[in-house]
Design an enzyme around this catalytic site. Structure first.
Site, PDB file in Angstrom:
ATOM      1  CG  ASP A   1      -0.189   0.027   2.531  1.00 37.48           C
ATOM      2  OD1 ASP A   1       1.037  -0.192   2.522  1.00 37.48           O
ATOM      3  OD2 ASP A   1      -0.823   0.244   3.581  1.00 37.48           O
ATOM      4  CD  GLU A   2       5.945   3.205   1.909  1.00 28.53           C
ATOM      5  OE1 GLU A   2       6.616   4.186   2.240  1.00 28.53           O
ATOM      6  OE2 GLU A   2       6.047   2.081   2.453  1.00 28.53           O
TER       7      GLU A   2
END
Length: 557
Positions: free
Chosen positions: A53-54
């Site tokens: 999620d980055e």
């Protein structure tokens, strides 16, 4: 706060359950969602997917282009979300926030670096609104001049907000940042800085010279610490949309710790099954191959005379196939456990002197590289199937099998020597075949074959069958040639080139020498030994030396 703890504080809370598969959290939905977001973000610049999620995005070229064509000061309208940006160092009132931010974004007297940040803030606001529109996911963002500062800023205002870090505010940001909050300082290095140097924030490092930090922590680490204290980071955004590795993990806290080999094997099988599915999916969808399997674990042991000893990580070449990954992972664990306990062997149930427990297990696949196009396993040339070289799935299904069994004859030949080899040629494009042999090369490798095969039309889709004996001596194969082959084929060839057990020729040689001196030439001539003369004796000795040297050639290489 854990779910059980939250329930005690708020009994009516509604907790969302993460999907479960194989007894652990199934993050497949989250990985797919992250891929959707990345696909949108990558439209504006070089994109590096750092985790599930980055994402890091290099907008330098896009911002420079905007600054030269449509700078913020001439824009009639600026996106509403860009006006909600949090700009560090900018004093704003809640009532006139958007107007103050607009003035900062549109400054004519700003330096070039701040103007690029202003363009970046506008681009990012439009970008994550596009993500929301297409995927219905929200994003938080940090806009700065390097990855380190952007990461720090991205978590400062959540959810669905963005933070801008002007160069003039970097010192103030780091002055109050706890040392453990900085990436790569959350472990032993951060603890050492706190205990040995007495620093509590990143800004406290400014009091130490670069030489002092280098003397304490080494040249590279000392220089890195000196730079991060000033907000300097040379890490560039890598153009990578796919993960660098695949990993599966499971924790077993407290009484759930695994205490037998059987329980460890059960969970390793579950983790390896998931890992095998993921690397196979990566191969099918992205044409990438993983080369290294790594096992990590955390554990404890009773009668611990070395409490600081950690469970060692172990790695080995990765073999595709669920059963093979499971088998190799168990061997890695047993090897690590022996080292962890200091034992020569591992008992299935442990014993009273060496009881142990595992609180965490993880397996990962790394060293992922693009699969060479058109690569086929060398085994394909020695079987009756007719694979299509253009199919990546078919090409790699055979690339990770175990090496072929040794020839039962025990001869010095390799690659199916002294066996009839059935080869089929399949057309890929034009007149290029799977074997990649030109007519001249075919004549070289198959000298007893008729040359009429050169007249086969290149566009023919029909396989041409050949059957012949291919013989070659192991000692005449140049190892440098094998080194040029793809890694998976190197493993197959070297498996075939392992020398077979031969008759003990050296002992025969010693017997021949003994016979020369004890029995004379009459019994030796049938064995190829020269008559009993001084010249014949020298020739005999040379003959025996050549035989011994020939015997040792495969081993000397």
């Amino acid at each position: 706060m854990r779910g059980d703890e939250a329930k005690k504080v708020c009994p009516d809370i509604q907790l969302i359950q993460v999907p479960v598969a194989r007894g652990k959290a199934d993050l497949k939905l989250y990985r797919n969602a992250g891929s959707e977001v990345v696909s949108v973000l990558a439209r504006k610049g070089r994109c590096e997917r750092a985790s599930i999620d980055e994402v890091y995005l290099d907008l330098t070229d896009t911002a420079e282009s905007m600054l030269s064509e449509n700078p913020p000061e001439i824009l009639e309208e600026i996106h509403e979300e860009a006006l909600k940006s949090h700009v560090l160092g900018l004093n704003v009132d809640s009532s006139g926030r958007e107007e103050t931010v607009k003035e900062w974004l549109s400054r004519n007297d700003a330096d070039h670096q701040d103007k690029l940040l202003a363009c970046g803030a506008i681009i990012v606001a439009e970008l994550w609104m596009q993500v929301l529109k297409e995927t219905e996911f929200t994003c938080s963002a940090g806009i700065a001049h390097n990855k380190m500062l952007a990461k720090l800023a991205s978590g400062m205002h959540k959810p669905a907000q963005q933070t801008v870090v002007p160069s003039s505010c970097v010192k103030d940001l780091l002055a109050s940042l706890p040392i453990k909050k900085m990436k790569q300082l959350g472990g032993k290095l951060g603890s050492s800085l706190q205990s040995d140097l007495g620093v509590s924030t990143v800004g406290d490092l400014l009091q130490f010279s670069e030489q002092k930090l280098q003397e304490r922590y080494g040249i590279n680490t000392g220089t890195w610490l000196w730079n991060i204290a000033r907000g300097i980071s040379g890490d560039e955004v890598e153009g990578r949309l796919l993960p660098k590795s695949h990993g599966c993990a499971k924790t077993f806290p407290g009484p759930k710790a695994l205490k037998t080999i059987a329980s460890v094997e059960h969970w390793l099988n579950e983790l390896c099954e998931e890992l095998s599915e993921r690397i196979q999916s990566d191969l099918d969808q992205n044409k990438r191959v993983a080369h290294t399997l790594t096992l990590h674990a955390r554990g404890y042991k009773s009668n611990d005379f070395d409490p600081h000893k950690k469970f060692p990580s172990k790695s080995c070449p990765l073999r595709y196939g669920t059963a093979k990954v499971q088998e190799d992972a168990l061997k890695l664990f047993e090897s690590g456990l022996r080292e962890f306990l200091g034992l020569c062997r591992v008992e299935a149930q442990g014993n009273q002197n060496y009881s142990w427990g595992v609180t965490s297990l993880s397996v990962s696949a790394s060293k992922i590289v693009a699969a060479p196009s058109g690569t086929c396993s060398i085994l394909r040339f020695f079987h009756g199937d007719n694979p299509s070289c253009s199919s990546s799935k078919q090409a790699f299904d055979g690339s990770f099998q175990d090496g072929a069994p040794s020839s039962p004859s025990g001869s010095e030949s390799c690659l199916g020597l002294n066996q009839a080899v059935q080869q089929k040629t399949c057309v890929r494009s034009g007149n290029e075949s799977c074997s990649g042999l030109t007519p001249a090369e075919q004549q070289r490798w198959y000298p007893h074959e008729e040359s009429h095969t050169q007249n086969v039309p290149p566009s023919s889709d029909r396989g041409v069958s050949r059957s012949q004996t291919w013989e070659y001596k192991v000692e005449e194969i140049d190892p440098a040639v094998i080194d040029e082959l793809p890694l998976e084929i190197q493993a197959e060839v070297r498996g075939w080139l392992r020398p077979h057990k031969r008759p003990n020729m050296a002992k025969r040689g010693h017997k021949l020498i003994k016979d020369i001196f004890e029995h004379g030439p009459s019994t030796l001539q049938p064995n190829g030994i020269k008559p009993w003369t001084p010249l014949g004796l020298i020739e005999n000795w040379i003959t025996l030396c050549i035989k011994s040297t020939h015997l040792m050639q495969p081993f000397c290489r």
